[in-house]
Structures are given as C-alpha cells and as structure tokens.
Design an enzyme around this catalytic site. Structure first.
Site, mmCIF file in Angstrom:
data_model
loop_
_atom_site.group_PDB
_atom_site.id
_atom_site.type_symbol
_atom_site.label_atom_id
_atom_site.label_comp_id
_atom_site.label_asym_id
_atom_site.label_seq_id
_atom_site.Cartn_x
_atom_site.Cartn_y
_atom_site.Cartn_z
ATOM 1 C CG ASP A 56 -2.267 0.368 1.071
ATOM 2 O OD1 ASP A 56 -2.493 1.486 0.594
ATOM 3 O OD2 ASP A 56 -3.151 -0.436 1.413
ATOM 4 C CG ASP A 83 -5.021 5.485 1.093
ATOM 5 O OD1 ASP A 83 -5.806 4.543 1.274
ATOM 6 O OD2 ASP A 83 -5.097 6.577 1.709
ATOM 7 C CG HIS A 117 -8.919 -1.977 4.332
ATOM 8 N ND1 HIS A 117 -8.639 -1.979 2.978
ATOM 9 C CD2 HIS A 117 -8.562 -0.747 4.768
ATOM 10 C CE1 HIS A 117 -8.144 -0.813 2.629
ATOM 11 N NE2 HIS A 117 -8.079 -0.050 3.697
HETATM 12 C C1 NOJ Z 1 -8.554 4.665 2.138
HETATM 13 C C2 NOJ Z 1 -8.152 3.503 2.982
HETATM 14 O O1 NOJ Z 1 -8.486 2.310 2.336
HETATM 15 C C3 NOJ Z 1 -8.817 3.684 4.312
HETATM 16 O O2 NOJ Z 1 -8.721 2.543 5.116
HETATM 17 C C4 NOJ Z 1 -8.211 4.888 4.974
HETATM 18 O O3 NOJ Z 1 -8.873 5.147 6.193
HETATM 19 C C5 NOJ Z 1 -8.324 6.123 4.072
HETATM 20 N N1 NOJ Z 1 -7.994 5.852 2.714
HETATM 21 C C6 NOJ Z 1 -7.399 7.191 4.539
HETATM 22 O O4 NOJ Z 1 -6.075 6.845 4.238
#
Ligand code: NOJ
Length: 530
Positions: free
Chosen positions: A99, A201, A325
């Site tokens: 990630d 992300d 998730h």
């Molecule tokens: C997307 C991620 O998948 C999530 O889990 C996270 O809280 C937010 N972006 C902020 O990084």
C-alpha cells in the site's frame, strides 16, 4: 513464456496485516505471521499479495497515517523481517504489492512537525496551510471524510491546515515539486527491495482545486448518511491536474520491469476510467469497486459489466473487487449461499480479481460490541453503520482458542462463528466455500479463456446472469443464479456442454444437452462444445 503479464492473468489477495496472523502474541498480526502463511496462499493458488500499510505509524487510522515511508512499524516487525518476507514470497512464486499512502502523512511525520513549526520553515509548503476566512472560520466548507471540518486551526502559526481524513492525517501538497520528489524516492526505496507494485491510497484526492472553492451542497443528502455527503466533492478531489501526478508515479514504476500501479478510486465509471491516463500512461488498474455498490441483482450486474467493458479505454485492462478493509464483507451483504455465486463471478469475469482475506472462508456479518470498537470513523460518527471493524476481524485458521490467529488477546474480537468456519476445517470439507475458491482459482489458471479471454454477455431473464469467455478454441459459459428459484435456459448457438464446476461442488464433470439447469443460488462453469 507467459502469454500476458502476471498482473493481468493473476489473482490478487488483500491482507489486512493486523488481522492475518500474529506471530509474537501481542494480539496484532505481523510480517512474520504473514510469512508463516505463505504456503496457505500458494495452496489457495493466489498470485500476488497486497498488504495494507505496514509503515511506521502512530496508528490513528491503523497505518494509513504514515510517520516514515521507509520504515516498518515495530508492531509489524522490522525491515529485516520485510526482506525475508519478500524473499520467501518470491521463492514461492508470489508477488508482493504494498500500500502507498501519498495523500497525507501522520501529524507525527517529521515533515509535518517541521512544516507546523513556523510559517518560514522550508517544509511549510509541503502541506496545505491557509489563512482563515474573513469571519475567522475555516477557509472553505470542505468536510473530512471521517466527519467534522477538514480544516484544523494551528494556534502557534495562526493558519489552518487541511486534512481530508483525520486531523492526525494532514494532506500533503502535491503541487509542491519537492513533495513529489520525496514521495517518488520512497517508492524507489521499496522497488529497490523487490516490491512488485503499489496500491495507491485515495489517488484521486492528491490534487485539490487551486482556488479552494467551496464544494456545492448535495441536495440529495440524507441525515443517516456520513457527513462528507453533505457536499458534492467537486473541488476537493478528482481535479484534472491529478492525472499528471499519476503518470509520474507510473514512470517511476517503469524504471523497473513488470511492476503494477493500482489506484484506489471511488468515482463513477466515466470518471474512473480517466485514471488509465492519456494513452494508458496512468494506473495499470484503477480499482473498479462497482460490484460493491451495485444491488445484488442479475439485471443490474449484467448492465454494469457491459457499461464497464464499454467505458474501458482501448487496451485498458479491467479489474474487479468484491470487498476490502473499508467495505462490508460480501458474505455479510449477500449471505452465505450467494457468497459462493459471488466468488464464481469475481473469478470468471474478464480482468484482474482482487480477493479480500477471509472471504474465502465465508466470514459474514460480525457484530462489534461498543466497547470493542477500534475504527476512528465509527468513533467520530457513531451509530450510522459506517464503522469498518466488522470487515477487519482476525482470520480463522483452526479450532483453537483464538482460531490460531494469536496466542494473546486479539485486537478485534473474532467472529463467534469461527469454530465452524476455519481454514483447517474447511480444507477437509470437499464442498466448502474455501474449496470452491481454490477450485475456481485453479480453473482460472488452467484456462486462459477465464482470465484473459474475450467477454460476451448472454441474454437471460430474471435472476440469471450469464456470459461467455473465449480464448482461441476454448469457450466457456458462466451461468449464475442470483435468485432462489431454479432456472433453465438453452445453451447458446445450439451447442452442448460439459459442466466443469458448480458452486455447490456436489457433482463431477458432466456432459449436458441443449439446456442449462440452474438450481437456486447455483453458479455453473460450462465448457461449450461444437
Ligand atoms: C482509504 C483507505 O483504504 C482507508 O482505510 C483509509 O482510512 C483512508 N484511505 C485514509 O487513508
């Protein structure tokens, strides 16, 4: 020689590292735990793992708040553990995708500490600082994705900083060239260690409106929705200049052979496909989350697949996702019978499938008691069903006390159903969902038609979704009954066929006549014969 690159043919498996396997008894999964389970992933047949963030982090958002892009958080292990993991994964033929969290850092990141130290600091412009509005309030009406204002007042320097997520996650200023360089160097740090690609992300958030204009109100807002939906995110994300950044990232990956760039993007189809970039210079795989948001109904899914196939740019490779998730588990959404049909859908559509850990053992709806809540979003906006803990509970490995996940106290409770649903048990049940996933992956590997073959919709009625996959002389019909009534329809072009697999896993290979007979909640893969 492989006919196409690994990330087109292969199956990606997402690991939420806190919940996969704990090796040191602290109740939180770690890198050495993942290492212990690599043989499981090869047994299952997956080709690549994507691991949610493992970088140094205060864990305000469980790793999506990074304090060092080139470090491993001690909760997960060490850089040495990481090197061992990647070496062993590669030795077993597994690729490893990390990630990458470029939109924001942790407020504990040394860059932010410097940036907030004074207006004159050389890193001031690395983040998004703005003066108050004339009334002294926040610079505009932007809202945090986790609720509340997206602007945090900094008393010492008398400006606001912007955070699209938690206040502990200040947004980087991607219009600043030094930020870009530092982040691309972080990518190279991991690429040099052998990482096979990145899932980036919130990639569509990286660039914000240059003038920071107010977002327009969302007239369809309902009070039971997350607060972010009060406004349409017209100026806070998906700005035209973001595509330049995505293609720069792609160029960094292209300094290395066969790496993959996956973008996390929650946008409607027509805007999503723009992330393939001009002449495919953007993400290899802009994540396609459409199945997550489409009603579980054959007609709507059939229409969605067609729309997606039609919207793809020439040469753009499709991909499909059923859960992750941040989203309710597929088993929770559609129930255990349809979860099997969903597995067949995911693994027979044209395009790269990404599976989410635990879906293959059928983890369904898990209730999280209020005292066990961990997710900051649930804490910020309680009671709206926004919390993401239910899809992050630990993996079930065996029938022992904590299902073999940990010898300590798990950070989130396990699904109480684990004694009847764990890898060890389901491996010995010939018709289990786990064995179905394994067989589907195996078939996909054996028959290129199922991975890279042409997709052709087959008109059907009611609750049935059907399509053909074809590559060279191989032709398969996939027929999925999304309803609870039996359904029969003729095989296309007057052909006969051989059933290769039923989601019920209760029949051997069988030749059928001119008609497909689907039982309730059943999916079939049929090899078509002349
Ligand atoms: C997307 C991620 O998948 C999530 O889990 C996270 O809280 C937010 N972006 C902020 O990084």
């Amino acid at each position: 020689m492989p006919e196409t690159t690994w990330w087109k043919r292969g199956v990606v498996y997402q690991i939420y590292p806190r919940s996969f396997q704990d090796s040191n008894g602290d109740g939180i999964g770690d890198l050495n735990g993942i290492r212990q389970r690599l043989d499981y992933l090869t047994w299952l047949g997956t080709d690549a793992l994507w691991i949610s963030p493992i970088y140094t982090s205060p864990m305000a958002d469980f790793g999506y708040d990074v304090a060092d892009y080139c470090g491993i958080d001690p909760i997960f292990g060490t850089l040495e553990d990481f090197d061992h993991l990647i070496e062993e994964a590669h030795a077993k033929g597994l690729r490893l995708i990390l990630d990458f969290v470029p939109n924001h850092t942790s407020d504990q990141h040394p860059w932010f500490q410097e940036s907030r130290s004074s207006r004159a600091n050389s890193k001031r412009d690395w983040y998004i600082w703005r003066d108050p509005a004339p009334d002294g309030g926040p610079p505009n009406n932007w809202i945090s994705n986790f609720g509340g204002p997206a602007w945090e007042w900094d008393e010492a320097t008398e400006q606001y900083y912007y955070h699209a997520f938690l206040r502990e996650q200040p947004d980087l200023n991607w219009r600043n060239a030094e930020v870009r360089k530092a982040m691309y160097d972080a990518l190279r740090f991991w690429l040099n260690r052998g990482v096979d690609g990145f899932r980036v992300d919130v990639i569509w958030h990286l660039i914000k409106d240059a003038e920071f204009r107010d977002n327009p109100p969302n007239l369809g807002f309902q009070p039971n929705q997350a607060e972010i939906n009060r406004f349409l995110q017209v100026y806070s994300a998906d700005q035209p200049e973001v595509h330049e950044v995505v293609s720069e990232m792609r160029r960094v990956l292209e300094e290395y052979p066969e790496r993959v760039l996956i973008g996390e993007i929650y946008l409607p189809l027509e805007r999503l496909v723009a992330y393939y970039g001009q002449d495919l210079s953007g993400a290899h795989l802009p994540f396609n989350f459409q199945l997550i948001h489409t009603a579980w109904n054959a007609r709507e899914i059939a229409a969605l697949i067609n729309e997606y196939e039609d919207a793809l740019p020439e040469g753009g490779w499709p991909n499909w996702v059923l859960g992750n998730h941040d989203q309710p588990r597929i088993g929770a959404r559609v129930g255990p019978r349809q979860a099997r049909v969903a597995a067949m859908l995911l693994l027979t559509l044209r395009g790269t499938p990404t599976m989410y850990y635990g879906d293959e053992i059928g983890i369904g709806k898990v209730e999280i008691p209020p005292e066990a809540v961990q997710d900051p979003w649930e804490k910020n906006e309680p009671g709206l069903g926004l919390g993401r803990d239910p899809e992050r509970t630990p993996m079930h490995w065996d029938g022992s006390a904590q299902s073999g996940f940990t010898r300590g106290r798990p950070w989130l409770p396990l699904d109480p159903s684990f004694p009847s649903c764990h890898v060890e048990g389901l491996r010995n049940e010939p018709a289990s969902i786990l064995m179905l996933y394994r067989r589907l992956i195996e078939l996909r590997r054996q028959h290129l038609a199922l991975s890279i073959g042409r997709y052709k919709p087959i008109p059907t009625e009611g609750d049935v979704l059907a399509y053909e996959r074809q590559h060279r002389t191989e032709r398969f019909l996939v027929a999925l009954n999304l309803g609870q009534k039996p359904h029969a329809f003729p095989l296309p072009d007057g052909r006969t066929g051989r059933v290769l697999l039923s989601t019920c896993l209760d029949q051997g290979e069988e030749t059928i006549g001119a008609q497909v007979n689907l039982r309730p909640d059943e999916g079939l893969i049929i090899a078509l014969q002349e």
